[in-house]
Design an enzyme around this catalytic site. Structure first.
Site, PDB file in Angstrom:
ATOM      1  CG  ASP A 152      -2.055   1.055   1.066  1.00 28.26           C
ATOM      2  OD1 ASP A 152      -2.265   1.554  -0.053  1.00 28.26           O
ATOM      3  OD2 ASP A 152      -2.684   1.389   2.089  1.00 28.26           O
ATOM      4  CD  GLN A 263      -2.718  -1.263   4.547  1.00 29.76           C
ATOM      5  OE1 GLN A 263      -3.703  -1.535   3.860  1.00 29.76           O
ATOM      6  NE2 GLN A 263      -2.088  -0.101   4.430  1.00 29.76           N
ATOM      7  NE  ARG A 293      -0.945  11.905   4.766  1.00 26.24           N
ATOM      8  CZ  ARG A 293      -1.585  10.739   4.698  1.00 26.24           C
ATOM      9  NH1 ARG A 293      -1.280   9.742   5.519  1.00 26.24           N
ATOM     10  NH2 ARG A 293      -2.543  10.541   3.805  1.00 26.24           N
ATOM     11  CG  ASP A 295      -2.432   6.708   7.241  1.00 23.11           C
ATOM     12  OD1 ASP A 295      -2.742   7.299   6.201  1.00 23.11           O
ATOM     13  OD2 ASP A 295      -2.597   5.478   7.412  1.00 23.11           O
ATOM     14  CD  GLU A 337      -5.570  10.159   5.142  1.00 21.95           C
ATOM     15  OE1 GLU A 337      -6.016   9.881   4.015  1.00 21.95           O
ATOM     16  OE2 GLU A 337      -5.481   9.312   6.042  1.00 21.95           O
ATOM     17  CG  HIS A 401      -0.612   9.425  -1.425  1.00 24.42           C
ATOM     18  ND1 HIS A 401      -0.914  10.426  -0.518  1.00 24.42           N
ATOM     19  CD2 HIS A 401      -0.999   8.256  -0.845  1.00 24.42           C
ATOM     20  CE1 HIS A 401      -1.433   9.876   0.563  1.00 24.42           C
ATOM     21  NE2 HIS A 401      -1.501   8.569   0.397  1.00 24.42           N
ATOM     22  CG  ASP A 402      -4.702   8.325  -0.632  1.00 22.06           C
ATOM     23  OD1 ASP A 402      -4.234   7.248  -1.076  1.00 22.06           O
ATOM     24  OD2 ASP A 402      -4.710   8.616   0.572  1.00 22.06           O
ATOM     25  NE  ARG A 526      -4.792   4.020  -3.450  1.00 23.54           N
ATOM     26  CZ  ARG A 526      -4.552   3.696  -2.180  1.00 23.54           C
ATOM     27  NH1 ARG A 526      -4.688   4.595  -1.240  1.00 23.54           N
ATOM     28  NH2 ARG A 526      -4.174   2.474  -1.849  1.00 23.54           N
TER      29      ARG A 526
HETATM   30  C1  GLC Z   1      -4.263   6.700   4.161  1.00 24.54           C
HETATM   31  C2  GLC Z   1      -3.302   6.816   3.010  1.00 24.54           C
HETATM   32  C3  GLC Z   1      -3.651   5.816   1.983  1.00 24.54           C
HETATM   33  C4  GLC Z   1      -3.615   4.455   2.594  1.00 24.54           C
HETATM   34  C5  GLC Z   1      -4.486   4.384   3.839  1.00 24.54           C
HETATM   35  C6  GLC Z   1      -4.184   3.169   4.644  1.00 24.54           C
HETATM   36  O1  GLC Z   1      -5.541   7.024   3.813  1.00 24.54           O
HETATM   37  O2  GLC Z   1      -3.332   8.121   2.497  1.00 24.54           O
HETATM   38  O3  GLC Z   1      -2.779   5.902   0.885  1.00 24.54           O
HETATM   39  O4  GLC Z   1      -4.084   3.530   1.658  1.00 24.54           O
HETATM   40  O5  GLC Z   1      -4.242   5.450   4.702  1.00 24.54           O
HETATM   41  O6  GLC Z   1      -3.030   3.345   5.420  1.00 24.54           O
HETATM   42  C1  GLC Z   2     -10.647   6.300   2.618  1.00 27.79           C
HETATM   43  C2  GLC Z   2     -10.156   6.806   3.903  1.00 27.79           C
HETATM   44  C3  GLC Z   2      -8.972   7.689   3.747  1.00 27.79           C
HETATM   45  C4  GLC Z   2      -7.971   7.117   2.788  1.00 27.79           C
HETATM   46  C5  GLC Z   2      -8.586   6.638   1.537  1.00 27.79           C
HETATM   47  C6  GLC Z   2      -7.572   5.924   0.701  1.00 27.79           C
HETATM   48  O1  GLC Z   2     -11.256   7.317   1.923  1.00 27.79           O
HETATM   49  O2  GLC Z   2     -11.164   7.529   4.566  1.00 27.79           O
HETATM   50  O3  GLC Z   2      -8.399   7.855   4.998  1.00 27.79           O
HETATM   51  O4  GLC Z   2      -7.088   8.113   2.415  1.00 27.79           O
HETATM   52  O5  GLC Z   2      -9.616   5.765   1.830  1.00 27.79           O
HETATM   53  O6  GLC Z   2      -8.099   5.737  -0.560  1.00 27.79           O
END
Ligand code: GLC
Ligand code: GLC
Length: 650
Positions: A152, A263, A293, A295, A337, A401-402, A526
């Site tokens: 990921d 995860q 940050r 997460d 985030e 990046h998302d 992504r």
């Molecule tokens: C956050 C990151 C995303 C990741 C997710 C799980 O949302 O920005 O890229 O997939 O967390 O850690």
């Molecule tokens: C979901 C989560 C966000 C994460 C994203 C990754 O929207 O809420 O935290 O960045 O998934 O795609």
């Protein structure tokens, strides 16, 4: 909840029971100098009652509560003693100037270490480029040890103490942090604290059946409890697995895995997890990281019968980490985030929780306005939701990046007679390029057949129409696409908060479909907007005949203007008033700082638009566009060409 007086009294007693032990263990043993130690004790006295109160609410009912609290205190002291002297000096400096991040000089950038520069040494070699772009905040995407293959993008951490060996070492990272700081740049790293990878030592031990480590995660013998939870859960990565749990046949158990199966969600109901993760947090701070940050903040606490997102206890966990940081690494800031409904995004933003937050609503609505060519929802939402505590700041961005999730509020949309569900369908259709006449080239992400939900992947340039325009060789469209990219950046640079550039966007990097050939990436769209950096393309940034050069030079100029005008800072006495300019294609706001005022106007359509100055301001002297230098007279009609924006200083 127990009353505050009682909590404060217990906090005081606990502290004075523990301080002599700490004195003996650290100060007495000569582990640090006396003056520093006194500072540390003063911080403890100031912030411990808050930490204690939070921990009491979370864990007070557990029989070993006081033992846990004492351990957490000992960890804080140990990690503080281990903190390098230069960072202790930074702590003092930041405490004296807590609002440093509001400055108009702040400009953020974010990149992947491997994709941008190969490894940490490569990133160091790019410092001159960061300076060229005036970056003061550099977020390096996850770089700790993680599983081979799909991880990921590093968001599955196997050790918070080791850098992924392909990228470098902890020593190199600390060295980079110092070097960046000496060049005016603060290092930002993720704290991925909702989950670890299944290869983390704790998970491996849980897998081998050690009960203490099983208790780090949420592991269930059968579907009974998972089924109850799933009645009210949202699916986050339905492409990878449905629901929130993964069955591991070797274990004969179900494990809570909100994101991917590798995860594993940590169990914060266990105070040992809080304390272990608190230590990891402080060890990251001691590397020289200045902004963390946080997460996936929304997911850290779970409760049957709820969505298990944004629960009050999730806030308490973050606030408790915040208090811990104030004690043992006070220079550290948190950025949340939370990519969720804007009501919930706002709840994480507090000086004692997260001083910074992504602004996913502004991001999504900039794209929305580009698609619809009108700004009503953007205007309405920002009028109601942009203002935050003066001790906090937005991190404003157009891409990261998302994927892009359409996280606007349906209630806001209803006010404007927009149906949220239908409108999201339109946006997905527009940005995947399926909608007739769309200029965008994006890809669907996690399309959910059950709910019709879908998010969008794609680079800024491709979503803004550059990919299509270049392919079809239409010069006019190329220019329009560049103007779109520039215009949305002009907003994140001027609206108030830290602008964050997804590196590559400043030279109009387009989608890269090569990820489809890599089995570790092909299942996740992504990666289309996470390409290897093309340094040849960067070389064209000074050639204004090329799209790269046109965009880069124009963007650089905006950055320069931002840096020169304190009105573009945020915080106390800085205001952003979102205007109804009398034209639904034009987004406008006034930035003000005492007598300094700048009106920003941005035309979201490919037709010329007019706005009357009289309607938006009682301007009595000529105003000047800081970008073009053009003057506007009181009473004048302002004409805005397609996608034109002005920063009118009055
Ligand atoms: C956050 C990151 C995303 C990741 C997710 C799980 O949302 O920005 O890229 O997939 O967390 O850690
Ligand atoms: C979901 C989560 C966000 C994460 C994203 C990754 O929207 O809420 O935290 O960045 O998934 O795609």
């Amino acid at each position: 909840m127990a009353d505050l007086t009682w909590i404060n009294e217990q906090a005081r007693r606990t502290l004075y029971r523990v301080i002599p032990q700490l004195n003996e263990q650290f100060a007495g043993a000569g582990a640090c100098n006396e003056v520093d130690w006194k500072t540390f004790i003063r911080r403890l006295e100031r912030h411990f009652p808050r930490l204690f109160g939070l921990l009491y609410q979370l864990y007070g009912h557990q029989y070993d509560f006081f033992f846990r609290v004492e351990n957490i205190l000992a960890t804080a002291a140990r990690m503080w003693v281990a903190r390098p002297q230069s960072l202790k000096e930074l702590d003092a400096c930041r405490e004296a100037q807590p609002g440093w991040f509001h400055s108009e000089k702040m400009v953020g950038g974010v990149c992947y270490v491997d994709l941008f520069a190969g490894n940490l040494e490569g990133v160091k070699a790019k410092i001159p480029y960061f300076k060229e772009l005036s970056l003061t905040y550099l977020h390096l995407m996850p770089l700790f040890k993680c599983p081979e293959g799909n991880n990921d993008g590093g968001y599955a951490v196997s050790s918070y103490r080791e850098v992924n060996p392909a990228l470098g070492t902890i020593e190199q990272l600390a060295d980079l942090a110092t070097e960046l700081r000496q060049n005016g740049n603060s290092l930002v790293l993720d704290f991925i604290f909702n989950h670890t990878s299944n290869e983390h030592e704790w998970a491996a031990k849980a897998f081998s059946g050690y009960p203490e480590y099983e208790a780090f995660y949420r592991i269930y013998p059968d579907r009974a409890i998972p089924d109850r939870y799933e009645q009210t859960l949202r699916e986050i990565f339905p492409d990878e697995h449905r629901g929130a749990f993964t069955y591991f046949p070797e274990l004969h158990r179900w494990v809570w895995t909100t994101f991917h199966s590798f995860q594993w969600d940590l169990n914060y109901e266990n105070p040992v997890v809080f304390s272990a993760m608190g230590e990891e947090l402080l060890s990251i701070a001691n590397i020289g990281v200045e902004v963390i940050r946080l997460d996936a903040v929304a997911f850290v606490w779970k409760k049957i019968g709820t969505t298990c997102e944004n629960l009050p206890e999730a806030h308490m966990i973050i606030q408790a980490f915040n208090a811990l940081a104030r004690i043992a690494a006070p220079a550290l800031l948190f950025k949340s985030e939370a990519i969720v409904h804007p009501d919930y995004v706002a709840q994480y933003i507090r000086p004692d929780e997260c001083q910074l937050s992504y602004n996913p609503l502004l991001m999504a609505l900039l794209w929305n306005s580009l698609a619809t060519r009108e700004v009503r929802l953007l205007r309405y939402s920002m009028q109601h939701r942009f203002a935050i505590d003066a001790g906090c700041a937005w991190v404003n961005y157009v891409r990261c990046h998302d994927d892009i999730g359409w996280t606007f509020s349906d209630e806001d949309a209803n006010q404007l007679s927009i149906n949220g569900y239908d409108h999201r369908k339109f946006l997905n259709s527009f940005f995947t390029g399926r909608f007739p006449g769309s200029y965008a080239t994006g890809m669907p992400f996690q399309e959910n057949p059950k709910t019709g939900d879908c998010r969008i992947s794609g680079s800024c340039a491709s979503l803004a129409g550059l990919e299509k325009a270049v392919k079809e060789e239409t010069g006019v469209e190329v220019d329009l696409a560049i103007q779109r990219i520039l215009m949305i950046h002009s907003i994140i640079l001027s609206m108030g908060g830290i602008p964050l550039i997804y590196l590559g966007d400043e030279i109009a990097t387009m989608n890269d479909y090569n990820y489809q050939d890599d089995p570790a990436k092909s299942g996740d769209s992504r990666w289309v907007h996470r390409p290897f950096t093309d340094w040849k393309k960067y070389e064209r940034r000074n050639d204004k005949q090329t799209p790269e050069g046109k965009l880069f030079q124009a963007l650089l100029k905006l950055v320069e203007i931002r840096k020169e005008h304190s009105v573009f800072a945020s915080g106390e006495n800085h205001e952003t008033e979102v205007l109804d300019v009398g034209n639904d294609h034009v987004f406008g706001y006034v930035r003000s700082y005492f007598n300094e005022k700048v009106i920003v106007l941005a035309n979201f359509s490919e037709r010329e638009q007019t706005v009357s100055i009289d309607r938006i301001s009682s301007m009595i002297l000529p105003g000047k566009d800081l970008v073009s230098g053009e003057e506007y007279q009181p009473g004048e009609e302002i004409k805005l060409e397609p996608y034109r924006f002005i920063w009118l200083s009055i």
